[in-house]
Design a protein around this motif. Structure first.
Motif, PDB file in Angstrom:
ATOM      1  N   LEU A 108       0.828  -1.205   0.000  1.00  0.00           N
ATOM      2  CA  LEU A 108       0.000   0.000   0.000  1.00  0.00           C
ATOM      3  C   LEU A 108       0.864   1.258   0.000  1.00  0.00           C
ATOM      4  O   LEU A 108       1.966   1.269   0.545  1.00  0.00           O
ATOM      5  N   SER A 109       0.326   2.302  -0.594  1.00  0.00           N
ATOM      6  CA  SER A 109       1.020   3.592  -0.578  1.00  0.00           C
ATOM      7  C   SER A 109       0.919   4.186   0.828  1.00  0.00           C
ATOM      8  O   SER A 109       0.107   3.749   1.653  1.00  0.00           O
ATOM      9  N   GLU A 110       1.741   5.205   1.077  1.00  0.00           N
ATOM     10  CA  GLU A 110       1.683   5.855   2.390  1.00  0.00           C
ATOM     11  C   GLU A 110       0.303   6.468   2.631  1.00  0.00           C
ATOM     12  O   GLU A 110      -0.226   6.383   3.733  1.00  0.00           O
ATOM     13  N   GLN A 111      -0.282   7.036   1.607  1.00  0.00           N
ATOM     14  CA  GLN A 111      -1.620   7.631   1.725  1.00  0.00           C
ATOM     15  C   GLN A 111      -2.659   6.558   2.077  1.00  0.00           C
ATOM     16  O   GLN A 111      -3.518   6.776   2.931  1.00  0.00           O
ATOM     17  N   GLU A 112      -2.575   5.404   1.441  1.00  0.00           N
ATOM     18  CA  GLU A 112      -3.511   4.314   1.740  1.00  0.00           C
ATOM     19  C   GLU A 112      -3.309   3.809   3.169  1.00  0.00           C
ATOM     20  O   GLU A 112      -4.277   3.520   3.869  1.00  0.00           O
ATOM     21  N   LEU A 113      -2.051   3.714   3.589  1.00  0.00           N
ATOM     22  CA  LEU A 113      -1.768   3.281   4.957  1.00  0.00           C
ATOM     23  C   LEU A 113      -2.329   4.272   5.971  1.00  0.00           C
ATOM     24  O   LEU A 113      -2.890   3.868   6.993  1.00  0.00           O
ATOM     25  N   GLN A 114      -2.171   5.562   5.699  1.00  0.00           N
ATOM     26  CA  GLN A 114      -2.702   6.592   6.606  1.00  0.00           C
ATOM     27  C   GLN A 114      -4.225   6.473   6.702  1.00  0.00           C
ATOM     28  O   GLN A 114      -4.789   6.558   7.800  1.00  0.00           O
ATOM     29  N   LYS A 115      -4.877   6.282   5.568  1.00  0.00           N
ATOM     30  CA  LYS A 115      -6.341   6.141   5.564  1.00  0.00           C
ATOM     31  C   LYS A 115      -6.758   4.930   6.383  1.00  0.00           C
ATOM     32  O   LYS A 115      -7.699   4.996   7.181  1.00  0.00           O
ATOM     33  N   LEU A 116      -6.061   3.836   6.195  1.00  0.00           N
ATOM     34  CA  LEU A 116      -6.367   2.610   6.920  1.00  0.00           C
ATOM     35  C   LEU A 116      -6.117   2.782   8.418  1.00  0.00           C
ATOM     36  O   LEU A 116      -6.920   2.359   9.247  1.00  0.00           O
ATOM     37  N   ALA A 117      -5.012   3.430   8.764  1.00  0.00           N
ATOM     38  CA  ALA A 117      -4.657   3.634  10.173  1.00  0.00           C
ATOM     39  C   ALA A 117      -5.670   4.521  10.895  1.00  0.00           C
ATOM     40  O   ALA A 117      -5.868   4.387  12.102  1.00  0.00           O
ATOM     41  N   LYS A 118      -6.324   5.400  10.163  1.00  0.00           N
ATOM     42  CA  LYS A 118      -7.303   6.317  10.764  1.00  0.00           C
ATOM     43  C   LYS A 118      -8.737   5.811  10.660  1.00  0.00           C
ATOM     44  O   LYS A 118      -9.663   6.457  11.140  1.00  0.00           O
ATOM     45  N   SER A 119      -8.921   4.661  10.047  1.00  0.00           N
ATOM     46  CA  SER A 119     -10.271   4.150   9.805  1.00  0.00           C
ATOM     47  C   SER A 119     -10.962   3.743  11.105  1.00  0.00           C
ATOM     48  O   SER A 119     -10.317   3.434  12.101  1.00  0.00           O
ATOM     49  N   LYS A 120     -12.287   3.785  11.058  1.00  0.00           N
ATOM     50  CA  LYS A 120     -13.120   3.384  12.198  1.00  0.00           C
ATOM     51  C   LYS A 120     -14.266   2.531  11.686  1.00  0.00           C
ATOM     52  O   LYS A 120     -14.662   2.626  10.532  1.00  0.00           O
ATOM     53  N   MET A 121     -14.800   1.744  12.582  1.00  0.00           N
ATOM     54  CA  MET A 121     -15.992   0.970  12.268  1.00  0.00           C
ATOM     55  C   MET A 121     -17.121   1.978  11.984  1.00  0.00           C
ATOM     56  O   MET A 121     -17.228   2.987  12.685  1.00  0.00           O
ATOM     57  N   PRO A 122     -17.946   1.719  10.970  1.00  0.00           N
ATOM     58  CA  PRO A 122     -19.053   2.636  10.687  1.00  0.00           C
ATOM     59  C   PRO A 122     -19.916   2.878  11.935  1.00  0.00           C
ATOM     60  O   PRO A 122     -20.123   1.968  12.751  1.00  0.00           O
ATOM     61  N   ALA A 123     -20.400   4.112  12.077  1.00  0.00           N
ATOM     62  CA  ALA A 123     -21.139   4.523  13.278  1.00  0.00           C
ATOM     63  C   ALA A 123     -22.332   3.620  13.584  1.00  0.00           C
ATOM     64  O   ALA A 123     -22.566   3.276  14.746  1.00  0.00           O
ATOM     65  N   ALA A 124     -23.072   3.222  12.560  1.00  0.00           N
ATOM     66  CA  ALA A 124     -24.245   2.365  12.793  1.00  0.00           C
ATOM     67  C   ALA A 124     -23.825   1.020  13.382  1.00  0.00           C
ATOM     68  O   ALA A 124     -24.472   0.500  14.296  1.00  0.00           O
ATOM     69  N   GLN A 125     -22.720   0.470  12.884  1.00  0.00           N
ATOM     70  CA  GLN A 125     -22.243  -0.797  13.419  1.00  0.00           C
ATOM     71  C   GLN A 125     -21.726  -0.620  14.845  1.00  0.00           C
ATOM     72  O   GLN A 125     -21.919  -1.489  15.694  1.00  0.00           O
ATOM     73  N   GLN A 126     -21.085   0.510  15.125  1.00  0.00           N
ATOM     74  CA  GLN A 126     -20.628   0.789  16.492  1.00  0.00           C
ATOM     75  C   GLN A 126     -21.805   0.844  17.459  1.00  0.00           C
ATOM     76  O   GLN A 126     -21.743   0.291  18.557  1.00  0.00           O
ATOM     77  N   ARG A 127     -22.877   1.529  17.030  1.00  0.00           N
ATOM     78  CA  ARG A 127     -24.070   1.626  17.887  1.00  0.00           C
ATOM     79  C   ARG A 127     -24.650   0.245  18.171  1.00  0.00           C
ATOM     80  O   ARG A 127     -24.983  -0.069  19.306  1.00  0.00           O
ATOM     81  N   TRP A 128     -24.780  -0.583  17.114  1.00  0.00           N
ATOM     82  CA  TRP A 128     -25.334  -1.921  17.306  1.00  0.00           C
ATOM     83  C   TRP A 128     -24.428  -2.777  18.173  1.00  0.00           C
ATOM     84  O   TRP A 128     -24.910  -3.543  19.015  1.00  0.00           O
ATOM     85  N   LEU A 129     -23.135  -2.651  18.000  1.00  0.00           N
ATOM     86  CA  LEU A 129     -22.210  -3.403  18.841  1.00  0.00           C
ATOM     87  C   LEU A 129     -22.418  -3.031  20.302  1.00  0.00           C
ATOM     88  O   LEU A 129     -22.515  -3.904  21.168  1.00  0.00           O
ATOM     89  N   HIS A 130     -22.536  -1.742  20.578  1.00  0.00           N
ATOM     90  CA  HIS A 130     -22.756  -1.276  21.950  1.00  0.00           C
ATOM     91  C   HIS A 130     -24.091  -1.801  22.500  1.00  0.00           C
ATOM     92  O   HIS A 130     -24.155  -2.306  23.632  1.00  0.00           O
ATOM     93  N   ILE A 131     -25.134  -1.708  21.707  1.00  0.00           N
ATOM     94  CA  ILE A 131     -26.461  -2.174  22.139  1.00  0.00           C
ATOM     95  C   ILE A 131     -26.423  -3.670  22.457  1.00  0.00           C
ATOM     96  O   ILE A 131     -26.918  -4.105  23.505  1.00  0.00           O
ATOM     97  N   LEU A 132     -25.828  -4.435  21.557  1.00  0.00           N
ATOM     98  CA  LEU A 132     -25.812  -5.890  21.749  1.00  0.00           C
ATOM     99  C   LEU A 132     -24.889  -6.304  22.896  1.00  0.00           C
ATOM    100  O   LEU A 132     -25.195  -7.260  23.616  1.00  0.00           O
ATOM    101  N   LEU A 133     -23.786  -5.592  23.103  1.00  0.00           N
ATOM    102  CA  LEU A 133     -22.926  -5.888  24.252  1.00  0.00           C
ATOM    103  C   LEU A 133     -23.650  -5.598  25.562  1.00  0.00           C
ATOM    104  O   LEU A 133     -23.507  -6.339  26.540  1.00  0.00           O
ATOM    105  N   THR A 134     -24.450  -4.536  25.568  1.00  0.00           N
ATOM    106  CA  THR A 134     -25.253  -4.213  26.751  1.00  0.00           C
ATOM    107  C   THR A 134     -26.279  -5.313  27.011  1.00  0.00           C
ATOM    108  O   THR A 134     -26.432  -5.779  28.141  1.00  0.00           O
ATOM    109  N   LYS A 135     -26.961  -5.751  25.941  1.00  0.00           N
ATOM    110  CA  LYS A 135     -27.934  -6.840  26.091  1.00  0.00           C
ATOM    111  C   LYS A 135     -27.264  -8.125  26.543  1.00  0.00           C
ATOM    112  O   LYS A 135     -27.820  -8.883  27.342  1.00  0.00           O
TER     113      LYS A 135
END
Length: 99
Positions: free
Chosen positions: A28-55
């Motif tokens: 990967l290029s340095e730009q691609e690596l930077q993008k990957l290093a800064k990536s996050k799970m999509p917000a909707a999936q984060q919310r569901w993960l939190h909800i299901l972990l609580t349940k």
């Protein structure tokens, strides 16, 4: 894998979220690596993960919710590993540059 919830149903695809780069991090290029290093799970999936972990903590998960939680946890883990690989490759390249 992208996991989506719509109209009471879960669906998944093998698409990479947010156009994140594929392939070995060494290629990967340095730009691609930077993008990957800064990536996050999509917000909707984060919310569901939190909800299901609580349940799960409340011991109120249904069988289908357990399966979704397993998928979300796998996505989170894979994303964390991929980010770590990108960060390690960026550091490796930094250390190889002449001073």
């Amino acid at each position: 894998m992208v996991l989506k919830y719509r109209d009471g149903n879960w669906s998944s695809s093998s698409a990479v979220p947010s156009g994140l780069p594929l392939g070995p991090v060494k290629k990967l290029s340095e730009q691609e690596l930077q993008k990957l290093a800064k990536s996050k799970m999509p917000a909707a999936q984060q919310r569901w993960l939190h909800i299901l972990l609580t349940k799960q903590a409340e011991e109120t998960l249904t069988q289908s919710e357990k399966q979704v939680l397993q998928k979300l946890h796998r996505l989170y883990t894979q994303g964390t590993i991929r980010k770590s690989e990108a960060l390690a490759e960026l550091k490796r390249r930094e250390l190889q540059q002449p001073n």
